[in-house]
Motif scaffolding. Structure first.
Motif, PDB file in Angstrom:
ATOM      1  N   GLY A 145     -11.813   5.979   7.809  1.00 18.66           N
ATOM      2  CA  GLY A 145     -12.432   5.195   6.724  1.00 18.66           C
ATOM      3  C   GLY A 145     -12.923   3.881   7.351  1.00 18.66           C
ATOM      4  O   GLY A 145     -13.202   3.782   8.560  1.00 18.66           O
ATOM      5  N   THR A 146     -13.080   2.873   6.361  1.00 18.31           N
ATOM      6  CA  THR A 146     -13.780   1.657   6.775  1.00 18.31           C
ATOM      7  C   THR A 146     -12.693   0.726   7.298  1.00 18.31           C
ATOM      8  O   THR A 146     -11.574   0.978   7.253  1.00 18.31           O
ATOM      9  CB  THR A 146     -14.282   1.010   5.606  1.00 18.31           C
ATOM     10  N   PRO A 147     -13.194  -0.262   8.257  1.00 19.04           N
ATOM     11  CA  PRO A 147     -12.253  -1.093   8.879  1.00 19.04           C
ATOM     12  C   PRO A 147     -11.322  -1.854   7.920  1.00 19.04           C
ATOM     13  O   PRO A 147     -11.833  -2.230   6.608  1.00 19.04           O
ATOM     14  CB  PRO A 147     -13.190  -2.081   9.621  1.00 19.04           C
ATOM     15  N   PHE A 148      -9.935  -2.036   8.281  1.00 17.88           N
ATOM     16  CA  PHE A 148      -9.286  -2.826   7.484  1.00 17.88           C
ATOM     17  C   PHE A 148      -8.890  -4.449   7.882  1.00 17.88           C
ATOM     18  O   PHE A 148      -9.043  -4.572   9.017  1.00 17.88           O
ATOM     19  CB  PHE A 148      -7.722  -2.174   7.675  1.00 17.88           C
ATOM     20  N   THR A 149      -8.833  -5.040   6.887  1.00 19.67           N
ATOM     21  CA  THR A 149      -8.577  -6.436   7.228  1.00 19.67           C
ATOM     22  C   THR A 149      -7.058  -6.640   7.253  1.00 19.67           C
ATOM     23  O   THR A 149      -6.329  -6.246   6.520  1.00 19.67           O
ATOM     24  CB  THR A 149      -9.036  -7.235   6.077  1.00 19.67           C
ATOM     25  N   PRO A 150      -6.629  -7.505   8.425  1.00 17.30           N
ATOM     26  CA  PRO A 150      -4.957  -7.486   8.278  1.00 17.30           C
ATOM     27  C   PRO A 150      -4.676  -8.257   6.987  1.00 17.30           C
ATOM     28  O   PRO A 150      -5.384  -9.234   6.471  1.00 17.30           O
ATOM     29  CB  PRO A 150      -5.098  -8.885   9.454  1.00 17.30           C
ATOM     30  N   ASP A 151      -3.364  -7.922   6.456  1.00 21.70           N
ATOM     31  CA  ASP A 151      -2.970  -8.324   5.420  1.00 21.70           C
ATOM     32  C   ASP A 151      -1.636  -8.862   5.408  1.00 21.70           C
ATOM     33  O   ASP A 151      -0.756  -8.512   4.871  1.00 21.70           O
ATOM     34  CB  ASP A 151      -2.984  -7.292   4.244  1.00 21.70           C
ATOM     35  N   TYR A 152      -1.349  -9.769   6.334  1.00 19.40           N
ATOM     36  CA  TYR A 152      -0.120  -9.974   6.729  1.00 19.40           C
ATOM     37  C   TYR A 152       0.446 -11.049   5.650  1.00 19.40           C
ATOM     38  O   TYR A 152       1.772 -10.985   5.469  1.00 19.40           O
ATOM     39  CB  TYR A 152       0.097 -11.112   8.060  1.00 19.40           C
ATOM     40  N   ASP A 153      -0.126 -11.601   4.942  1.00 18.27           N
ATOM     41  CA  ASP A 153       0.452 -12.436   3.570  1.00 18.27           C
ATOM     42  C   ASP A 153       0.049 -11.815   2.418  1.00 18.27           C
ATOM     43  O   ASP A 153       0.467 -12.371   1.390  1.00 18.27           O
ATOM     44  CB  ASP A 153      -0.204 -13.952   3.720  1.00 18.27           C
ATOM     45  N   ALA A 154      -0.358 -10.629   2.361  1.00 11.64           N
ATOM     46  CA  ALA A 154      -0.647 -10.091   0.992  1.00 11.64           C
ATOM     47  C   ALA A 154       0.785  -9.615   0.609  1.00 11.64           C
ATOM     48  O   ALA A 154       1.523  -9.115   1.025  1.00 11.64           O
ATOM     49  CB  ALA A 154      -1.695  -8.868   1.293  1.00 11.64           C
ATOM     50  N   PRO A 155       0.641  -9.637  -0.907  1.00 12.93           N
ATOM     51  CA  PRO A 155       1.837  -9.097  -1.716  1.00 12.93           C
ATOM     52  C   PRO A 155       1.996  -7.588  -1.295  1.00 12.93           C
ATOM     53  O   PRO A 155       0.912  -7.016  -1.368  1.00 12.93           O
ATOM     54  CB  PRO A 155       1.913  -9.247  -3.053  1.00 12.93           C
ATOM     55  N   ALA A 156       3.121  -7.123  -1.044  1.00 14.45           N
ATOM     56  CA  ALA A 156       3.321  -5.542  -0.842  1.00 14.45           C
ATOM     57  C   ALA A 156       4.787  -5.155  -1.232  1.00 14.45           C
ATOM     58  O   ALA A 156       5.775  -5.856  -0.934  1.00 14.45           O
ATOM     59  CB  ALA A 156       3.039  -5.224   0.458  1.00 14.45           C
ATOM     60  N   PRO A 157       5.151  -3.958  -1.550  1.00  9.19           N
ATOM     61  CA  PRO A 157       6.481  -3.493  -1.703  1.00  9.19           C
ATOM     62  C   PRO A 157       7.104  -3.422  -0.546  1.00  9.19           C
ATOM     63  O   PRO A 157       6.649  -2.985   0.680  1.00  9.19           O
ATOM     64  CB  PRO A 157       6.159  -2.107  -2.324  1.00  9.19           C
ATOM     65  N   HIS A 158       8.456  -3.599  -0.407  1.00 11.11           N
ATOM     66  CA  HIS A 158       9.315  -3.570   0.786  1.00 11.11           C
ATOM     67  C   HIS A 158      10.632  -3.930   0.628  1.00 11.11           C
ATOM     68  O   HIS A 158      10.973  -4.227  -0.669  1.00 11.11           O
ATOM     69  CB  HIS A 158       8.594  -4.985   1.655  1.00 11.11           C
ATOM     70  N   LYS A 159      11.532  -3.458   1.415  1.00 13.37           N
ATOM     71  CA  LYS A 159      12.920  -3.892   1.420  1.00 13.37           C
ATOM     72  C   LYS A 159      13.359  -4.565   2.738  1.00 13.37           C
ATOM     73  O   LYS A 159      12.929  -4.156   3.799  1.00 13.37           O
ATOM     74  CB  LYS A 159      13.501  -2.445   1.273  1.00 13.37           C
ATOM     75  N   ILE A 160      14.321  -5.515   2.660  1.00 13.15           N
ATOM     76  CA  ILE A 160      14.708  -6.278   3.862  1.00 13.15           C
ATOM     77  C   ILE A 160      16.341  -6.455   3.641  1.00 13.15           C
ATOM     78  O   ILE A 160      17.008  -6.347   2.844  1.00 13.15           O
ATOM     79  CB  ILE A 160      14.221  -7.756   3.640  1.00 13.15           C
ATOM     80  N   SER A 161      16.942  -6.409   4.982  1.00 13.57           N
ATOM     81  CA  SER A 161      18.285  -6.730   5.038  1.00 13.57           C
ATOM     82  C   SER A 161      18.391  -7.348   6.380  1.00 13.57           C
ATOM     83  O   SER A 161      17.205  -7.587   7.354  1.00 13.57           O
ATOM     84  CB  SER A 161      19.138  -5.521   4.991  1.00 13.57           C
ATOM     85  N   SER A 162      19.682  -8.093   6.723  1.00 13.28           N
ATOM     86  CA  SER A 162      19.680  -8.770   7.792  1.00 13.28           C
ATOM     87  C   SER A 162      21.193  -8.746   8.191  1.00 13.28           C
ATOM     88  O   SER A 162      22.195  -8.627   7.802  1.00 13.28           O
ATOM     89  CB  SER A 162      19.140 -10.144   7.458  1.00 13.28           C
ATOM     90  N   LYS A 163      21.411  -9.298   9.617  1.00 11.73           N
ATOM     91  CA  LYS A 163      22.504  -9.633  10.177  1.00 11.73           C
ATOM     92  C   LYS A 163      22.198 -10.904  11.265  1.00 11.73           C
ATOM     93  O   LYS A 163      21.162 -11.152  11.401  1.00 11.73           O
ATOM     94  CB  LYS A 163      23.013  -8.604  11.103  1.00 11.73           C
ATOM     95  N   LEU A 164      23.439 -11.456  11.662  1.00 11.94           N
ATOM     96  CA  LEU A 164      23.053 -12.528  12.756  1.00 11.94           C
ATOM     97  C   LEU A 164      24.100 -12.292  13.870  1.00 11.94           C
ATOM     98  O   LEU A 164      25.001 -11.748  14.007  1.00 11.94           O
ATOM     99  CB  LEU A 164      23.499 -13.769  11.881  1.00 11.94           C
ATOM    100  N   VAL A 165      23.435 -12.740  15.075  1.00 12.01           N
ATOM    101  CA  VAL A 165      23.908 -12.534  16.328  1.00 12.01           C
ATOM    102  C   VAL A 165      24.570 -13.879  16.807  1.00 12.01           C
ATOM    103  O   VAL A 165      24.093 -15.042  16.846  1.00 12.01           O
ATOM    104  CB  VAL A 165      22.939 -12.306  17.414  1.00 12.01           C
ATOM    105  N   PRO A 166      25.836 -13.854  17.339  1.00 16.83           N
ATOM    106  CA  PRO A 166      26.552 -14.856  17.625  1.00 16.83           C
ATOM    107  C   PRO A 166      26.000 -15.412  18.940  1.00 16.83           C
ATOM    108  O   PRO A 166      25.444 -15.091  19.624  1.00 16.83           O
ATOM    109  CB  PRO A 166      28.060 -14.630  17.616  1.00 16.83           C
TER     110      PRO A 166
END
Length: 613
Positions: free
Chosen positions: A421-442
């Protein structure tokens, strides 16, 4: 209204209504359901009383949005209530009783008082970027404070007075015009308020630490409606809690005072890309990562770079894209396993110095196929104010986009292997569905993080829960490793033992509630989808939904996987499945005590699922 004026909210005055009495002798299984609906009808009526009371107070009706009181918006087909109801994580879409668009501390105070008076739950929103959707809620009064944006004042000591409504794309250019800056985040539409209360990781962290380190003062509305000013000399316990103790727990902040630093004369944003996808998989015709650089060598070199005492590398993260893998991992790891990796960074100095650093720091990785991009200079040395600190400096630090995929698959921009299709515009700041989790490294000095740890981390990024074609359909799964270690914390001399040291244990410093000062970096597991407009328009007729549940399972499995030395979780990357105490470690009990002792919130009106209580 005086600063210490209190509202009497001990006894809500809303009409409680009546619930139809039913004969208990009648065996009707639906009786209790009707009784519960009767209670809900009271809430609905109280919401109407709240609306009328706010109008009686003189509140602008156009900023008091409800499902029945709304106005045309700039989006065809949607009214202002509908547009303002959206939050950043579009997995969560709620319908508050009212969305109150406040423009002053007094309006926030009045709104909160009225919500409590009429026995309605409260949510607070600035940027709306809470990854668990806790900046809104169904059947609540949503206090939106994005309108609190008075002129930014910077005093002779470099302390900026900043309204709670500012988002980074609005804030950073204004600071840069005065050759000042704060340690902001990597997403332009994030607001300062939630960011600083979560700790505040970003592209300046190696040099200047977490943003919460620079919080000097806050104007805050407590649970009883009182407005106070928290400083290091008065209400210091609350100020300490605001420095990384999580949002909303300790009150509604309407104004911040943050220590700024001098914007460097010359800075460069840069990226290094390894193993860019080129070869086609045999089963899906989708490009796979090239096998030029072993992932463990990239990770080890990046760790060495961030642990080096280097004032020029201001901040960095390493994004490692997860991939489908269904084989003998130990054998593959021994022979070399390869992931698409991207390093993002800020550099203080000129382009030649940066290139020399890259050549030296990543010589151990080997090869000549890495793609290095050094962006034009920004900073205080630019004559044009707009060039000092453009918004795109924040760019794509933490997000993938279908626009990225189109760079290396198909015949041209927008022509991916599976989406033509047509070119896509980068959407780094656009709202979107997602899931996130985390850990930390000592800390490296702790000896708790080693070769086994790295192998276990890389194992989580090689999973049969992920499909080879996912990212070519617009489903992206990856980790971003955000560097914490650097000159700021090395000069401070923090250690695993002193990370959670309380103010009375170190009288020279009030300290911060953020408990991960000595860590090397954050591990942020992420999966995002429907980021392009094309995907959004397809709604449910979208191939991406074949794989989203398994991608979210990948997040859960990765978070639970034992990685030697890794611990905790970062509240800014909120995962509702993680116990609240895990986020705050040894500071948890003290934060609970502060909430109970000083916040004057007897019925815990200031609560969401992941507030401190």
């Amino acid at each position: 209204m005086s600063q210490q004026e209190r509202f009497d909210i001990s006894a809500p005055t809303a009409m409680l209504g009546s619930v139809e009495h039913e004969d208990p002798k009648i065996n009707d299984p639906m009786q209790q359901r009707r009784q519960v609906l009767g209670v809900f009808s009271v809430m609905v009526y109280n919401a109407k009383l709240f609306f009328d009371a706010m109008l009686a107070q003189g509140f602008d009706q156009k900023r008091l949005l409800t499902p029945s009181n709304h106005f045309p918006s700039q989006v065809p087909g949607l009214n202002t209530y509908q547009t303002e109801a959206m939050v950043f994580n579009t997995r969560y879409q709620y319908h508050p009783f009212a969305i109150v668009m406040c423009t002053s501390t007094e309006e926030v105070q009045t709104t909160y008082h009225m919500a409590v008076k009429y026995n309605l739950p409260v949510r607070v929103r600035t940027g709306g970027h809470d990854h668990a959707g806790e900046s809104s809620g169904d059947n609540t009064v949503l206090i939106d404070i994005t309108g609190l944006k008075p002129k930014i004042e910077i005093d002779d000591d470099g302390i900026a007075t900043i309204g709670a409504g500012y988002r980074f794309y609005e804030l950073t250019p204004l600071l840069a015009k005065q050759d000042r800056m704060i340690p902001h985040g990597t997403c332009a539409t994030v607001a300062l308020s939630g960011f600083i209360q979560g700790g505040g990781w970003g592209p300046w962290t190696r040099k200047h630490g977490m943003c919460c380190e620079h919080l000097k003062e806050a104007t805050i509305i407590l649970g009883d409606g009182t407005r106070i000013t928290a400083t290091e000399k008065q209400h210091s316990d609350i100020l300490w809690a605001l420095r990384g103790g999580g949002g909303m727990s300790y009150g509604i902040v309407t104004e911040w005072k943050v220590q700024t630093f001098e914007l460097p004369h010359e800075i460069h944003r840069f990226t290094i890309e390894w193993n860019s996808p080129t070869q086609l998989s045999t089963d899906s015709s989708c490009p796979l990562p090239s096998e030029d650089y072993a992932t463990d060598k990239i990770l080890t070199a990046w760790e060495d770079a961030i642990n080096e005492s280097n004032t020029e590398l201001l901040g960095t993260n390493l994004k490692i894209n997860a991939k489908h893998f269904d084989g003998d991992f130990d054998k593959a790891y021994k022979n070399g396993i390869y992931h698409h990796c991207l390093m993002y960074g800020y550099w203080q100095g000129n382009e030649n110095q940066l290139q020399n650093f890259i050549d030296r720091a990543f010589a151990s990785v080997g090869g000549t196929k890495a793609t290095v991009v050094i962006y034009p200079a920004n900073g205080a040395g630019q004559n044009d104010d707009d060039a000092k600190y453009p918004v795109d400096l924040m760019g794509d630090w933490g997000r993938n986009s279908i626009a990225d995929v189109s760079r290396y698959s198909g015949q041209g921009p927008g022509n991916t292997a599976l989406l033509q299709g047509t070119p896509f515009t980068p959407d780094y700041d656009a709202p979107a569905p997602h899931k996130i989790s985390s850990k930390l490294v000592p800390a490296k000095s702790s000896g708790l993080w080693n070769d086994t740890s790295r192998k276990q981390l890389i194992r989580t990024l090689s999973s049969n829960l992920l499909s080879p074609e996912s990212e070519h359909l617009g489903l992206f799964s990856y980790v971003t490793l955000g560097a914490i270690v650097g000159d700021f914390y090395q000069d401070m001399g923090v250690s695993q033992e002193t990370a959670c040291q309380k103010p009375w244990q170190n009288p020279k410093e009030l300290g911060v509630a953020f408990p991960y000062r000595p860590c090397q970096y954050t591990i942020q597991y992420q999966t995002w989808w429907n980021e392009s407009i094309k995907n959004k328009l397809e709604l449910q007729t979208n191939k991406v939904f074949v794989d989203t549940n398994r991608a979210m399972d990948w997040i859960d499995v990765s978070q639970r996987t034992q990685i030697e030395g890794a611990y905790g979780a970062f509240i800014s990357f909120k995962d509702p499945g993680i116990a609240t105490k895990v986020y705050f470690q040894d500071n948890y009990d003290e934060l609970v005590s502060i909430k109970k002792t000083y916040v004057e919130d007897r019925f815990n009106h200031l609560r969401t699922r992941k507030t401190i209580i």
